[in-house]
Design a protein around this motif. Structure first.
Motif, PDB file in Angstrom:
ATOM      1  N   SER A   1     -30.856   9.341 -56.730  1.00  0.00           N
ATOM      2  CA  SER A   1     -31.077   8.427 -55.600  1.00  0.00           C
ATOM      3  C   SER A   1     -30.591   7.016 -55.917  1.00  0.00           C
ATOM      4  O   SER A   1     -30.126   6.299 -55.025  1.00  0.00           O
ATOM      5  CB  SER A   1     -32.555   8.414 -55.202  1.00  0.00           C
ATOM      6  OG  SER A   1     -32.936   9.689 -54.731  1.00  0.00           O
TER       7      SER A   1
ATOM      8  N   ILE B   1     -27.000   7.078 -55.102  1.00  0.00           N
ATOM      9  CA  ILE B   1     -26.832   7.058 -53.643  1.00  0.00           C
ATOM     10  C   ILE B   1     -27.040   5.632 -53.115  1.00  0.00           C
ATOM     11  O   ILE B   1     -26.301   5.163 -52.244  1.00  0.00           O
ATOM     12  CB  ILE B   1     -27.826   8.031 -52.969  1.00  0.00           C
ATOM     13  CG1 ILE B   1     -27.425   9.477 -53.270  1.00  0.00           C
ATOM     14  CG2 ILE B   1     -27.914   7.801 -51.476  1.00  0.00           C
ATOM     15  CD1 ILE B   1     -26.369  10.061 -52.371  1.00  0.00           C
TER      16      ILE B   1
ATOM     17  N   LEU C   1     -23.951   3.674 -53.831  1.00  0.00           N
ATOM     18  CA  LEU C   1     -22.871   4.032 -52.905  1.00  0.00           C
ATOM     19  C   LEU C   1     -23.065   3.343 -51.558  1.00  0.00           C
ATOM     20  O   LEU C   1     -22.114   2.844 -50.957  1.00  0.00           O
ATOM     21  CB  LEU C   1     -22.805   5.555 -52.733  1.00  0.00           C
ATOM     22  CG  LEU C   1     -22.198   6.307 -53.925  1.00  0.00           C
ATOM     23  CD1 LEU C   1     -22.630   7.773 -53.912  1.00  0.00           C
ATOM     24  CD2 LEU C   1     -20.676   6.195 -53.890  1.00  0.00           C
ATOM     25  N   GLU C   2     -24.316   3.291 -51.109  1.00  0.00           N
ATOM     26  CA  GLU C   2     -24.606   2.602 -49.848  1.00  0.00           C
ATOM     27  C   GLU C   2     -24.279   1.109 -49.968  1.00  0.00           C
ATOM     28  O   GLU C   2     -23.652   0.530 -49.079  1.00  0.00           O
ATOM     29  CB  GLU C   2     -26.068   2.795 -49.462  1.00  0.00           C
ATOM     30  CG  GLU C   2     -26.441   2.116 -48.158  1.00  0.00           C
ATOM     31  CD  GLU C   2     -27.898   2.317 -47.792  1.00  0.00           C
ATOM     32  OE1 GLU C   2     -28.171   2.434 -46.587  1.00  0.00           O
ATOM     33  OE2 GLU C   2     -28.758   2.341 -48.697  1.00  0.00           O
TER      34      GLU C   2
ATOM     35  N   ARG D   1     -24.788   7.090 -46.111  1.00  0.00           N
ATOM     36  CA  ARG D   1     -25.596   7.975 -46.943  1.00  0.00           C
ATOM     37  C   ARG D   1     -26.732   8.561 -46.122  1.00  0.00           C
ATOM     38  O   ARG D   1     -27.041   8.097 -45.032  1.00  0.00           O
ATOM     39  CB  ARG D   1     -26.143   7.231 -48.150  1.00  0.00           C
ATOM     40  CG  ARG D   1     -26.973   5.966 -47.867  1.00  0.00           C
ATOM     41  CD  ARG D   1     -28.455   6.135 -47.601  1.00  0.00           C
ATOM     42  NE  ARG D   1     -29.218   6.818 -48.598  1.00  0.00           N
ATOM     43  CZ  ARG D   1     -29.882   6.230 -49.587  1.00  0.00           C
ATOM     44  NH1 ARG D   1     -29.878   4.916 -49.690  1.00  0.00           N
ATOM     45  NH2 ARG D   1     -30.568   6.954 -50.432  1.00  0.00           N
ATOM     46  N   THR D   2     -27.367   9.596 -46.697  1.00  0.00           N
ATOM     47  CA  THR D   2     -28.568  10.149 -46.097  1.00  0.00           C
ATOM     48  C   THR D   2     -29.747   9.836 -47.013  1.00  0.00           C
ATOM     49  O   THR D   2     -29.574   9.354 -48.117  1.00  0.00           O
ATOM     50  CB  THR D   2     -28.468  11.679 -45.901  1.00  0.00           C
ATOM     51  OG1 THR D   2     -28.447  12.319 -47.181  1.00  0.00           O
ATOM     52  CG2 THR D   2     -27.236  12.054 -45.087  1.00  0.00           C
TER      53      THR D   2
ATOM     54  N   VAL E   1     -19.565  10.578 -45.999  1.00  0.00           N
ATOM     55  CA  VAL E   1     -21.021  10.435 -46.056  1.00  0.00           C
ATOM     56  C   VAL E   1     -21.488  11.087 -47.359  1.00  0.00           C
ATOM     57  O   VAL E   1     -21.058  12.196 -47.700  1.00  0.00           O
ATOM     58  CB  VAL E   1     -21.714  11.109 -44.854  1.00  0.00           C
ATOM     59  CG1 VAL E   1     -23.235  10.988 -44.971  1.00  0.00           C
ATOM     60  CG2 VAL E   1     -21.223  10.517 -43.536  1.00  0.00           C
ATOM     61  N   PHE E   2     -22.376  10.389 -48.067  1.00  0.00           N
ATOM     62  CA  PHE E   2     -22.961  10.914 -49.293  1.00  0.00           C
ATOM     63  C   PHE E   2     -24.394  11.359 -48.989  1.00  0.00           C
ATOM     64  O   PHE E   2     -25.188  10.586 -48.478  1.00  0.00           O
ATOM     65  CB  PHE E   2     -22.933   9.859 -50.399  1.00  0.00           C
ATOM     66  CG  PHE E   2     -21.540   9.612 -50.906  1.00  0.00           C
ATOM     67  CD1 PHE E   2     -21.025  10.373 -51.950  1.00  0.00           C
ATOM     68  CD2 PHE E   2     -20.742   8.639 -50.327  1.00  0.00           C
ATOM     69  CE1 PHE E   2     -19.734  10.160 -52.411  1.00  0.00           C
ATOM     70  CE2 PHE E   2     -19.446   8.423 -50.784  1.00  0.00           C
ATOM     71  CZ  PHE E   2     -18.950   9.187 -51.826  1.00  0.00           C
TER      72      PHE E   2
ATOM     73  N   ASP F   1     -28.057  12.688 -50.146  1.00  0.00           N
ATOM     74  CA  ASP F   1     -29.054  12.735 -51.217  1.00  0.00           C
ATOM     75  C   ASP F   1     -29.730  14.095 -51.093  1.00  0.00           C
ATOM     76  O   ASP F   1     -30.739  14.252 -50.433  1.00  0.00           O
ATOM     77  CB  ASP F   1     -30.057  11.585 -51.062  1.00  0.00           C
ATOM     78  CG  ASP F   1     -30.929  11.390 -52.286  1.00  0.00           C
ATOM     79  OD1 ASP F   1     -31.051  12.346 -53.082  1.00  0.00           O
ATOM     80  OD2 ASP F   1     -31.502  10.309 -52.437  1.00  0.00           O
TER      81      ASP F   1
END
Length: 195
Positions: A20, A23, A26-27, A33-34, A83-84, A86
């Motif tokens: 996380s 993630i 990355l955001e 991202r999710t 889109v990445f 999680d």
């Protein structure tokens, strides 16, 4: 027939492996991202003293995670660019595999229909592993979770890519280099000075 919007990339692995955190990085770098289903569901269920907790009803917890992941997938399909995720739909199956529970056919159908482009796995990392209110697993269970995810993703036709045990900036660069992507220009430039 599969739904294959592109590019969708999953970051998976055991709990406490820095997944996380990557993630989040990355955001911050400008990518969509999710949000991880499991942690959010646990927080919601604890808040209402609900039954869908992994220590109360693992199958109900898995069903809620599946619904969450399917909703996340549909929402991501409306976005432009990569889109990445999680975790992804196969993580729900991996969770049940890790528990030795049967995997319902509808979960297999969901995993066959909702596909991802690349899968990155954060390996167990004892030096950064911690427990908290939602993460009740010990390190041995984190290792078993990672193994179950690897088995599940491979069985579903993916080739998981192991992330290095390295600082988040190095992991970020590894993911972007592997995908042949650059950090979005806006994130590289930083905030613009006022005119």
């Amino acid at each position: 027939m599969t739904d294959t919007p592109a590019p969708f990339h999953v970051i998976t692995g055991g709990p406490g492996s820095g997944k996380s955190t990557l993630i989040d990085a990355l955001e911050k770098a400008g990518f969509a991202r999710t949000v991880e289903a499991g942690r959010a569901i646990i927080q919601d269920q604890v808040a209402i003293d609900g039954p869908a907790l992994p220590w109360r009803d693992p199958m109900l917890f898995a069903e809620l995670m599946l619904s969450w992941e399917m909703r996340s997938y549909r929402a991501a399909a409306r976005r432009a660019g990569p889109v990445f995720f999680d975790r992804g739909v196969p993580d729900v199956i991996g969770y049940l595999v890790m528990l030795g529970r049967p995997v319902p056919p509808h979960m297999e159908r969901a995993a066959a229909k909702l596909r991802y482009d690349r899968v990155f796995v954060a390996p167990p990392w004892p030096e950064i592993f911690t427990r908290d209110a939602e993460r009740r697993q010990d390190f041995d269970e984190a290792v078993r979770t990672c193994e179950a995810m690897m088995i599940t993703y491979r069985r579903l036709g993916y080739t998981p890519i192991a992330l290095p045990r390295a600082a988040v900036a190095e992991r970020l660069r590894f993911v972007l280099d592997t995908l042949g992507m650059a950090t979005p220009l806006a994130a590289q430039e930083g905030p613009k000075a006022p005119c």
